[in-house]
Design a protein around this motif. Structure first.
Motif, mmCIF file in Angstrom:
data_model
loop_
_atom_site.group_PDB
_atom_site.id
_atom_site.type_symbol
_atom_site.label_atom_id
_atom_site.label_comp_id
_atom_site.label_asym_id
_atom_site.label_seq_id
_atom_site.Cartn_x
_atom_site.Cartn_y
_atom_site.Cartn_z
ATOM 1 N N GLN A 1 0.834 -1.216 0.000
ATOM 2 C CA GLN A 1 0.000 0.000 0.000
ATOM 3 C C GLN A 1 0.860 1.254 0.000
ATOM 4 O O GLN A 1 0.608 2.195 -0.756
ATOM 5 C CB GLN A 1 -0.925 -0.024 1.219
ATOM 6 C CG GLN A 1 -1.827 1.198 1.338
ATOM 7 C CD GLN A 1 -1.211 2.314 2.174
ATOM 8 O OE1 GLN A 1 -0.557 2.048 3.185
ATOM 9 N NE2 GLN A 1 -1.393 3.544 1.750
ATOM 10 N N GLN A 2 1.902 1.246 0.816
ATOM 11 C CA GLN A 2 2.802 2.400 0.854
ATOM 12 C C GLN A 2 3.630 2.494 -0.422
ATOM 13 O O GLN A 2 3.783 3.570 -1.005
ATOM 14 C CB GLN A 2 3.744 2.280 2.044
ATOM 15 C CG GLN A 2 3.185 2.748 3.359
ATOM 16 C CD GLN A 2 4.314 3.094 4.299
ATOM 17 O OE1 GLN A 2 4.626 4.260 4.527
ATOM 18 N NE2 GLN A 2 4.937 2.077 4.853
ATOM 19 N N TRP A 3 4.185 1.377 -0.833
ATOM 20 C CA TRP A 3 5.121 1.355 -1.957
ATOM 21 C C TRP A 3 4.471 1.875 -3.229
ATOM 22 O O TRP A 3 5.057 2.627 -3.983
ATOM 23 C CB TRP A 3 5.645 -0.058 -2.163
ATOM 24 C CG TRP A 3 6.977 -0.124 -2.839
ATOM 25 C CD1 TRP A 3 7.223 -0.458 -4.138
ATOM 26 C CD2 TRP A 3 8.253 0.128 -2.241
ATOM 27 N NE1 TRP A 3 8.584 -0.425 -4.382
ATOM 28 C CE2 TRP A 3 9.231 -0.064 -3.239
ATOM 29 C CE3 TRP A 3 8.660 0.491 -0.961
ATOM 30 C CZ2 TRP A 3 10.593 0.095 -2.996
ATOM 31 C CZ3 TRP A 3 10.007 0.651 -0.714
ATOM 32 C CH2 TRP A 3 10.963 0.467 -1.717
ATOM 33 N N LEU A 4 3.220 1.439 -3.462
ATOM 34 C CA LEU A 4 2.490 1.843 -4.655
ATOM 35 C C LEU A 4 1.733 3.163 -4.447
ATOM 36 O O LEU A 4 1.094 3.661 -5.375
ATOM 37 C CB LEU A 4 1.505 0.762 -5.085
ATOM 38 C CG LEU A 4 2.047 -0.355 -5.995
ATOM 39 C CD1 LEU A 4 3.199 -1.106 -5.329
ATOM 40 C CD2 LEU A 4 0.937 -1.312 -6.380
ATOM 41 N N ASP A 5 1.798 3.701 -3.230
ATOM 42 C CA ASP A 5 1.069 4.919 -2.884
ATOM 43 C C ASP A 5 -0.422 4.760 -3.181
ATOM 44 O O ASP A 5 -1.074 5.630 -3.756
ATOM 45 C CB ASP A 5 1.632 6.127 -3.648
ATOM 46 C CG ASP A 5 1.170 7.462 -3.044
ATOM 47 O OD1 ASP A 5 0.812 7.468 -1.852
ATOM 48 O OD2 ASP A 5 1.174 8.467 -3.769
ATOM 49 N N LEU A 6 -0.963 3.598 -2.758
ATOM 50 C CA LEU A 6 -2.382 3.311 -2.943
ATOM 51 C C LEU A 6 -3.214 4.209 -2.036
ATOM 52 O O LEU A 6 -2.990 4.260 -0.825
ATOM 53 C CB LEU A 6 -2.669 1.847 -2.618
ATOM 54 C CG LEU A 6 -2.342 0.809 -3.682
ATOM 55 C CD1 LEU A 6 -2.299 -0.575 -3.082
ATOM 56 C CD2 LEU A 6 -3.369 0.859 -4.800
ATOM 57 N N ARG A 7 -4.197 4.879 -2.595
ATOM 58 C CA ARG A 7 -5.069 5.783 -1.844
ATOM 59 C C ARG A 7 -6.484 5.211 -1.799
ATOM 60 O O ARG A 7 -6.903 4.497 -2.722
ATOM 61 C CB ARG A 7 -5.103 7.166 -2.511
ATOM 62 C CG ARG A 7 -3.719 7.774 -2.802
ATOM 63 C CD ARG A 7 -3.071 8.339 -1.570
ATOM 64 N NE ARG A 7 -1.778 8.932 -1.866
ATOM 65 C CZ ARG A 7 -1.600 10.197 -2.246
ATOM 66 N NH1 ARG A 7 -2.650 10.992 -2.427
ATOM 67 N NH2 ARG A 7 -0.376 10.666 -2.470
ATOM 68 N N PRO A 8 -7.271 5.558 -0.752
ATOM 69 C CA PRO A 8 -8.667 5.110 -0.712
ATOM 70 C C PRO A 8 -9.412 5.510 -1.982
ATOM 71 O O PRO A 8 -9.321 6.653 -2.433
ATOM 72 C CB PRO A 8 -9.221 5.833 0.518
ATOM 73 C CG PRO A 8 -8.026 6.015 1.414
ATOM 74 C CD PRO A 8 -6.878 6.288 0.473
ATOM 75 N N GLY A 9 -10.100 4.556 -2.575
ATOM 76 C CA GLY A 9 -10.857 4.829 -3.791
ATOM 77 C C GLY A 9 -10.102 4.604 -5.068
ATOM 78 O O GLY A 9 -10.703 4.591 -6.159
ATOM 79 N N ASP A 10 -8.787 4.429 -5.001
ATOM 80 C CA ASP A 10 -8.007 4.146 -6.215
ATOM 81 C C ASP A 10 -8.503 2.857 -6.864
ATOM 82 O O ASP A 10 -8.815 1.875 -6.175
ATOM 83 C CB ASP A 10 -6.523 3.986 -5.881
ATOM 84 C CG ASP A 10 -5.781 5.309 -5.824
ATOM 85 O OD1 ASP A 10 -6.428 6.355 -5.992
ATOM 86 O OD2 ASP A 10 -4.553 5.287 -5.612
ATOM 87 N N GLY A 11 -8.552 2.846 -8.188
ATOM 88 C CA GLY A 11 -8.948 1.645 -8.909
ATOM 89 C C GLY A 11 -7.782 0.692 -9.087
ATOM 90 O O GLY A 11 -6.753 1.057 -9.666
ATOM 91 N N VAL A 12 -7.925 -0.531 -8.579
ATOM 92 C CA VAL A 12 -6.899 -1.569 -8.690
ATOM 93 C C VAL A 12 -7.453 -2.685 -9.569
ATOM 94 O O VAL A 12 -8.448 -3.320 -9.209
ATOM 95 C CB VAL A 12 -6.506 -2.125 -7.309
ATOM 96 C CG1 VAL A 12 -5.497 -3.264 -7.458
ATOM 97 C CG2 VAL A 12 -5.952 -1.021 -6.424
ATOM 98 N N LEU A 13 -6.847 -2.897 -10.725
ATOM 99 C CA LEU A 13 -7.323 -3.933 -11.637
ATOM 100 C C LEU A 13 -6.711 -5.278 -11.258
ATOM 101 O O LEU A 13 -5.484 -5.426 -11.220
ATOM 102 C CB LEU A 13 -6.958 -3.582 -13.081
ATOM 103 C CG LEU A 13 -7.532 -4.497 -14.174
ATOM 104 C CD1 LEU A 13 -9.052 -4.522 -14.121
ATOM 105 C CD2 LEU A 13 -7.049 -4.055 -15.550
ATOM 106 N N ALA A 14 -7.555 -6.250 -10.957
ATOM 107 C CA ALA A 14 -7.090 -7.575 -10.547
ATOM 108 C C ALA A 14 -6.740 -8.393 -11.778
ATOM 109 O O ALA A 14 -7.587 -9.079 -12.355
ATOM 110 C CB ALA A 14 -8.158 -8.276 -9.724
ATOM 111 N N VAL A 15 -5.482 -8.297 -12.206
ATOM 112 C CA VAL A 15 -5.032 -9.061 -13.367
ATOM 113 C C VAL A 15 -4.221 -10.283 -12.951
ATOM 114 O O VAL A 15 -4.210 -11.290 -13.662
ATOM 115 C CB VAL A 15 -4.223 -8.185 -14.349
ATOM 116 C CG1 VAL A 15 -5.127 -7.183 -15.020
ATOM 117 C CG2 VAL A 15 -3.061 -7.495 -13.668
ATOM 118 N N ALA A 16 -3.532 -10.222 -11.814
ATOM 119 C CA ALA A 16 -2.870 -11.418 -11.292
ATOM 120 C C ALA A 16 -3.955 -12.326 -10.720
ATOM 121 O O ALA A 16 -4.823 -11.869 -9.975
ATOM 122 C CB ALA A 16 -1.867 -11.043 -10.206
ATOM 123 N N PRO A 17 -3.974 -13.617 -11.068
ATOM 124 C CA PRO A 17 -5.028 -14.504 -10.567
ATOM 125 C C PRO A 17 -5.081 -14.537 -9.047
ATOM 126 O O PRO A 17 -4.045 -14.606 -8.386
ATOM 127 C CB PRO A 17 -4.628 -15.874 -11.127
ATOM 128 C CG PRO A 17 -3.734 -15.582 -12.285
ATOM 129 C CD PRO A 17 -3.006 -14.323 -11.931
#
Length: 555
Positions: free
Chosen positions: A230-246
């Motif tokens: 979460q920190q490394w990617l600077d993921l913020r609340p509401g960010d869209g994360v596409l689940a491409v890895a199974p």
């Protein structure tokens, strides 16, 4: 902690706090983090699947109902329940439901054949399985002496049964998970408060030594990865994360799903089985900010006609795990789409990502090998390169990469000897040959073992060889990994035949296809007179790899 630790921390971006233990806390679990999210913003979108979306409160309600149904089926704290699905919402809320019960999701690859499933289910002994109709038929045909798990199927039609805020109907195990869950909407489950050391995931891997082993991931392990990613990617609340890895792979289950659902409070976007058209549609339709997938994902996007820079303009991070990305692919992707692919590295034994290229930085290339760095250790993770005696080597010297941190598993299920061989004095021995430079950048140079990495999936040569040996016309076989521009590596088999045997490559390939997952089926099968051996009779795999270009492939 070795002297190089301070060097790699200096490479951390300003938004990354190196003190993972402070953020982790003494009592935090995936359940407590999920409940915090529900309390803070219940109306935010938690998941999307094509044109459908689910709020945080709705996912909480569905996971409660699922947990209630599982509880009626007899699932209790510590029990394992297999989940064998593509990237669909049911996978995610089943995981949350099991965590609420203190049960353990056993994630199962949808490409597993009868051999893999029999081995894993016999070892893990799950009390139940959630799977598709197709995979349920495979499971029904297995022989599991003394152990018969219940099986519940689900598909996209089940989601229609849950389209309303509440549903009242009779639960019927034969009508699918959606109908059963709908009958339990509004119910709660008995209270269970897991500890940080309570098991939260069971994932099987070929590991660093031999046949499949179940790595036990605790709440602490998974949460450590989640907080780091979460920190490394600077993921913020509401960010869209596409689940491409199974999600049946450790990267998808933890670095994507568990991270987005709990600590990141992100919008987790599903597209079912990862296909180029579905990925592109989701990227165009939703505000996708983050991609984390194998090299095959990026090759597929590069091959997709009509995809433009504008389509990917909203992306904030582009990371590739499973196998180091060749520098040429990184350059090609950046030239076409304007995004630099950052390497990220992890193992099943580390609950996925623990080494990565810092966001906004470019990985250096090792001048002696031409290898692109996989990154530096994430917060909380210590890393060393050691010699055969386990002593740290000097920067720039080749050795085995070993890791230590709260992300690392403490055990393989039911395998104390394998655990002791892999985890020594607190250090996880990865089996990867690596170099670490003065700044703390890590380069993977080679594998200490013969394990093959196909698009992030691990293939142990012996299990493929064992299947090929079942053919009556085969005398000897050696399976190796060869470089592949699309998948990183491809499975390649060298086979010598019994005298007088009339066998072709299609016969051998067909046998493997019947027994094993597609990614384990050899792409090339070479029929040769005799396998090269050492004076002691050991097959020389390196000679086979080097000679592959000069041998005529039969298939």
């Amino acid at each position: 902690m070795n002297d190089q630790h301070q060097c790699w921390v200096s490479l951390y971006p300003a938004h990354v706090d190196p003190d993972l233990e402070r953020r982790l806390g003494a009592t935090c679990t995936l359940v407590s983090e999920w409940r915090k999210r529900v309390a803070e913003n219940p109306d935010a979108i938690a998941m999307r699947y094509f044109n459908e979306s689910w709020t945080v409160s709705r996912v909480d309600e569905l996971s409660d109902a699922t947990a209630s149904f599982f509880e009626e089926k007899g699932v209790k704290a510590g029990d394992k329940v297999g989940v064998q699905l593509q990237n669909v919402p049911q996978f995610a809320w089943c995981m949350v439901a099991l965590w609420k019960l203190g049960a353990v999701p056993l994630i199962l690859n949808t490409m597993y054949g009868t051999r893999e499933l029999t081995t894993i289910l016999s070892d893990a002994r799950p009390v139940g399985l959630v799977t598709s109709e197709v995979d349920a038929r495979v499971i029904d045909g297995l022989e599991l002496p003394g152990h018969t798990p219940w099986v519940m199927t689900t598909d996209d039609d089940d989601l229609e049964a849950l389209s309303s805020a509440s549903s009242v109907c009779e639960a019927d195990d034969g009508l699918g998970l959606g109908r059963a869950v709908a009958a339990h909407i509004g119910r709660t489950v008995s209270s269970f408060v897991p500890s940080p050391e309570h098991p939260a995931l069971l994932t099987y891997t070929s590991g660093t030594t031999g046949p499949p082993k179940g790595a036990v991931g605790t709440h602490r392990n998974l949460l450590s990865v989640g907080l780091g990613v979460q920190q490394w990617l600077d993921l913020r609340p509401g960010d869209g994360v596409l689940a491409v890895a199974p999600l049946f792979h450790i990267t998808g289950a933890v670095a994507t799903a568990a991270t987005a659902l709990t600590v990141a409070r992100a919008d987790l976007i599903f597209v079912g089985r990862t296909r180029p058209a579905a990925m592109v549609e989701a990227i165009r339709q939703h505000d996708v900010r983050h991609l984390l997938g194998s090299i095959t994902v990026y090759n597929a996007l590069l091959d997709y006609e009509g995809l433009t820079r504008d389509d990917l303009a909203h992306l904030k991070t582009v990371y590739s795990g499973g196998a180091p990305v060749p520098p040429a692919t990184v350059e090609k992707f950046e030239y076409r789409f304007g995004h630099y692919i950052h390497n990220i590295y992890g193992m099943t034994e580390t609950a996925s990502a623990v080494v990565a290229v810092p966001l906004g930085q470019r990985a250096p290339v090792d001048s002696s090998t031409g290898t692109l760095a996989i990154g530096v250790p994430l917060p909380g993770m210590d890393a060393r390169v050691v010699d055969i005696e386990g002593k740290a080597v000097e920067p720039g010297v080749m050795g085995e990469l070993v890791l230590k941190g709260p992300q690392c598993t403490a055990e393989y299920l039911n395998k104390p000897d394998d655990t002791a061989a892999t985890i020594r004095e607190g250090w996880l021995h990865t089996g990867d040959v690596a170099v670490m430079d003065l700044a703390g950048w890590i380069y993977l140079v080679d594998r200490q073992k013969d394990q093959i990495n196909v698009s992030g999936y691990k293939v142990w040569p012996r299990e493929v060889e064992d299947v090929i040996y079942e053919h009556p016309g085969v005398s000897e076989v050696a399976v190796v990994g060869l470089p592949d521009s699309y998948a990183g590596e491809r499975v390649t088999a060298f086979v010598s035949l019994q005298s007088g045997a009339e066998v072709n490559a299609e016969d051998i390939g067909g046998l493997v296809k019947q027994r094993m997952a597609r990614f384990k089926v050899p792409k090339d099968i070479y029929l040769i007179d005799e396998l090269p051996k050492t004076p002691t009779g050991k097959i020389q795999r390196r000679v086979l790899r080097d000679a592959a270009a000069n041998v005529t492939a039969e298939g």
